[in-house]
Scaffold this motif. Structure first.
Motif, short mmCIF file in Angstrom:
data_model
loop_
_atom_site.label_atom_id
_atom_site.label_comp_id
_atom_site.label_asym_id
_atom_site.label_seq_id
_atom_site.Cartn_x
_atom_site.Cartn_y
_atom_site.Cartn_z
N GLU A 183 85.27 -81.61 2.48
CA GLU A 183 86.38 -80.86 3.07
C GLU A 183 86.01 -79.43 3.44
O GLU A 183 86.84 -78.67 3.96
CB GLU A 183 87.56 -80.84 2.09
N LYS A 184 84.75 -79.06 3.15
CA LYS A 184 84.21 -77.74 3.51
C LYS A 184 84.96 -76.60 2.82
O LYS A 184 85.24 -75.55 3.42
CB LYS A 184 84.20 -77.55 5.03
N TYR A 185 85.27 -76.79 1.54
CA TYR A 185 85.83 -75.70 0.73
C TYR A 185 84.67 -75.04 -0.03
O TYR A 185 84.03 -75.70 -0.86
CB TYR A 185 86.86 -76.23 -0.27
N PRO A 186 84.37 -73.77 0.22
CA PRO A 186 83.28 -73.10 -0.50
C PRO A 186 83.58 -73.06 -2.00
O PRO A 186 84.71 -72.78 -2.41
CB PRO A 186 83.27 -71.69 0.09
N ALA A 187 82.56 -73.34 -2.82
CA ALA A 187 82.73 -73.34 -4.28
C ALA A 187 81.50 -72.71 -4.93
O ALA A 187 80.37 -73.00 -4.55
CB ALA A 187 82.93 -74.76 -4.80
N GLN A 188 81.76 -71.84 -5.89
CA GLN A 188 80.68 -71.16 -6.61
C GLN A 188 80.83 -71.43 -8.11
O GLN A 188 81.90 -71.20 -8.67
CB GLN A 188 80.72 -69.65 -6.35
N ALA A 189 79.77 -71.91 -8.74
CA ALA A 189 79.84 -72.26 -10.16
C ALA A 189 79.13 -71.23 -11.01
O ALA A 189 78.18 -70.57 -10.58
CB ALA A 189 79.22 -73.63 -10.38
N SER A 190 79.60 -71.11 -12.25
CA SER A 190 78.97 -70.21 -13.21
C SER A 190 79.25 -70.72 -14.62
O SER A 190 80.11 -71.59 -14.81
CB SER A 190 79.48 -68.78 -13.05
N GLN A 191 78.55 -70.16 -15.59
CA GLN A 191 78.76 -70.54 -16.97
C GLN A 191 78.72 -69.30 -17.84
O GLN A 191 77.86 -68.42 -17.67
CB GLN A 191 77.69 -71.53 -17.44
N VAL A 192 79.65 -69.17 -18.78
CA VAL A 192 79.69 -68.01 -19.67
C VAL A 192 79.92 -68.49 -21.10
O VAL A 192 80.50 -69.56 -21.33
CB VAL A 192 80.82 -67.02 -19.28
N VAL A 193 79.45 -67.70 -22.05
CA VAL A 193 79.72 -67.93 -23.47
C VAL A 193 80.41 -66.69 -24.01
O VAL A 193 79.83 -65.59 -23.98
CB VAL A 193 78.43 -68.21 -24.25
N LYS A 194 81.66 -66.84 -24.47
CA LYS A 194 82.43 -65.69 -24.93
C LYS A 194 83.23 -66.04 -26.18
O LYS A 194 83.76 -67.14 -26.30
CB LYS A 194 83.39 -65.21 -23.84
N PRO A 195 83.37 -65.07 -27.09
CA PRO A 195 84.27 -65.27 -28.23
C PRO A 195 85.71 -65.11 -27.78
O PRO A 195 85.99 -64.54 -26.71
CB PRO A 195 83.87 -64.16 -29.21
N ALA A 196 86.64 -65.56 -28.59
CA ALA A 196 88.05 -65.56 -28.21
C ALA A 196 88.55 -64.18 -27.83
O ALA A 196 89.31 -64.02 -26.86
CB ALA A 196 88.88 -66.12 -29.36
N GLU A 197 88.12 -63.15 -28.57
CA GLU A 197 88.66 -61.80 -28.33
C GLU A 197 88.22 -61.20 -27.00
O GLU A 197 88.77 -60.18 -26.57
CB GLU A 197 88.28 -60.85 -29.48
N GLN A 198 87.24 -61.80 -26.34
CA GLN A 198 86.79 -61.28 -25.04
C GLN A 198 87.43 -62.00 -23.86
O GLN A 198 87.09 -61.74 -22.71
CB GLN A 198 85.26 -61.37 -24.94
N LEU A 199 88.38 -62.88 -24.15
CA LEU A 199 89.08 -63.62 -23.11
C LEU A 199 90.55 -63.19 -23.08
O LEU A 199 91.08 -62.73 -24.09
CB LEU A 199 88.98 -65.12 -23.37
N PRO A 200 91.23 -63.35 -21.93
CA PRO A 200 92.66 -63.03 -21.87
C PRO A 200 93.44 -63.86 -22.89
O PRO A 200 93.18 -65.06 -23.05
CB PRO A 200 93.04 -63.40 -20.43
N LEU A 201 94.38 -63.21 -23.57
CA LEU A 201 95.11 -63.89 -24.64
C LEU A 201 95.82 -65.16 -24.18
O LEU A 201 95.76 -66.18 -24.88
CB LEU A 201 96.12 -62.91 -25.26
N PRO A 202 96.49 -65.17 -23.00
CA PRO A 202 97.12 -66.42 -22.56
C PRO A 202 96.12 -67.56 -22.38
O PRO A 202 96.42 -68.71 -22.67
CB PRO A 202 97.77 -66.03 -21.22
N MET A 203 94.91 -67.21 -21.90
CA MET A 203 93.89 -68.24 -21.72
C MET A 203 93.40 -68.77 -23.07
O MET A 203 93.22 -69.98 -23.25
CB MET A 203 92.69 -67.69 -20.93
N VAL A 204 93.21 -67.85 -24.04
CA VAL A 204 92.75 -68.26 -25.36
C VAL A 204 93.76 -69.19 -26.02
O VAL A 204 93.39 -70.17 -26.68
CB VAL A 204 92.50 -67.03 -26.25
N ALA A 205 95.05 -68.87 -25.85
CA ALA A 205 96.09 -69.72 -26.44
C ALA A 205 95.98 -71.15 -25.94
O ALA A 205 96.19 -72.11 -26.69
CB ALA A 205 97.47 -69.14 -26.12
N LYS A 206 95.64 -71.32 -24.66
CA LYS A 206 95.48 -72.67 -24.09
C LYS A 206 94.16 -73.30 -24.52
O LYS A 206 94.11 -74.47 -24.90
CB LYS A 206 95.57 -72.59 -22.57
N LEU A 207 93.07 -72.51 -24.46
CA LEU A 207 91.76 -73.05 -24.82
C LEU A 207 91.73 -73.52 -26.27
O LEU A 207 91.07 -74.53 -26.60
CB LEU A 207 90.69 -71.98 -24.61
#
Length: 322
Positions: A183-207
């Motif tokens: 479909e020609k949608y540009p996509a860029q991938a990445s990988q990160v390793v982070k502790p909970a306190e370095q992520l947004p609180l709403p995201m951590v609650a879901k993760l």
């Protein structure tokens, strides 16, 4: 000449602000410090200017204060030499310099007002700290280290629903990535390793509630990001360990809340108009939406792979969808 202006503009701003302030009224001249640290073509650089600069150096050790003060004087001399040369060439009338001075003055005035208005937030009580600790197990008793694979997709807003539907319908992430290419949608991938306190609180609650291999969709200004929980490891912390960080966090929250209340009050009392192409600036911006994790499942990727460089790489550790 243009390159010189760009290179030393921050130095010129600081020096010219001081210069402008000294010339505003007679009272300021009467309060001029008598102690002199250096002179440049007869212009005095004072000890109070040195002390002011030293106060802005974080965690300055007393044993280093002498060497630091000498370096500060050298820097002030450099600034003054450049500022005097700039003024001799009438750079203080340059539109770029005038705008930069105005922006710096406005920022300093705003920060000074808010700092004096709010003062220092009160220390949170032990009960408040314990309450925060107990309400956020995802940050403390159930704290995890997360390995996340992210697939950032650029797409128009009216296409996001269809892309999300395709992700949910795909049998594997590889299949979904192939569809994006088709479909020609540009996509860029990445990988990160982070502790909970370095992520947004709403995201951590879901993760914290997601199994390894599950994914969520986050809408972004440029399209959407698929976040795959590749792996997580439980690393809890105790109340005693977390207490200093929670105290700082609660103080910051209290200060931000008070600052917002003060700003809202001042804006309510002011007559504010957004004009022409900026009319929409008066509307509240909407935060990026997060779709439920269950809508975008993916299989676990347990291997500690290196950060992925493209959309193909992110799919290699994921063999199928749950």
């Amino acid at each position: 000449m243009q390159g010189l202006k760009r290179l030393y503009l921050p130095l010129l701003i600081a020096a010219l602000i001081v210069g402008c302030g000294d010339k505003k009224d007679g009272a300021a001249k009467e309060e001029k410090p008598t102690q002199v640290a250096a002179k440049v073509n007869g212009t005095e650089l004072t000890v109070s200017q040195v002390n002011f600069a030293l106060q802005r150096i974080p965690n300055l050790d007393k044993d280093q204060s002498k060497a630091a003060s000498l370096q500060v004087v050298r820097n002030l001399v450099d600034q003054e030499v450049l500022a005097q040369k700039a003024q001799s060439e009438k750079l203080d009338r340059d539109p770029t310099v005038v705008q930069a001075l105005d922006a710096a003055r406005r920022q300093i005035m705003a920060e000074t007002y808010m700092s004096r208005k709010l003062g220092t937030p009160a220390e949170p009580t032990d009960a408040e700290i314990s309450d925060y600790f107990n309400k956020h197990p995802e940050l403390f008793t159930k704290r995890k280290i997360y390995r996340l694979q992210e697939l950032a997709i650029k797409a128009p807003k009216d296409k996001l629903e269809a892309i999300g539907a395709q992700l949910r319908a795909s049998k594997s992430l590889n299949e979904f990535v192939d569809w994006l290419k088709t479909e020609k949608y540009p996509a860029q991938a990445s990988q990160v390793v982070k502790p909970a306190e370095q992520l947004p609180l709403p995201m951590v609650a879901k993760l914290s509630e997601m199994p390894d291999g599950q994914a969520m969709i986050v809408n972004t200004p440029e399209g959407m990001t698929v976040i795959v929980l590749a792996d997580s490891q439980l690393q809890p912390v105790t109340l005693e360990q977390a207490k200093p960080a929670i105290a700082r966090l609660l103080q910051n929250e209290a200060r931000q809340k008070a600052a917002k209340a003060e700003l809202d009050s001042l804006k309510a009392a002011a007559k504010i108009e957004y004009v022409g192409e900026f009319a929409d600036a008066g509307k509240e911006a909407t935060a990026p939406a997060e779709q439920p994790a269950a809508t975008a499942p993916a299989a676990p990727a347990k291997d500690a792979a290196a950060p992925a460089a493209d959309a193909d790489a992110i799919s290699k550790g994921v063999s199928g969808l749950k």
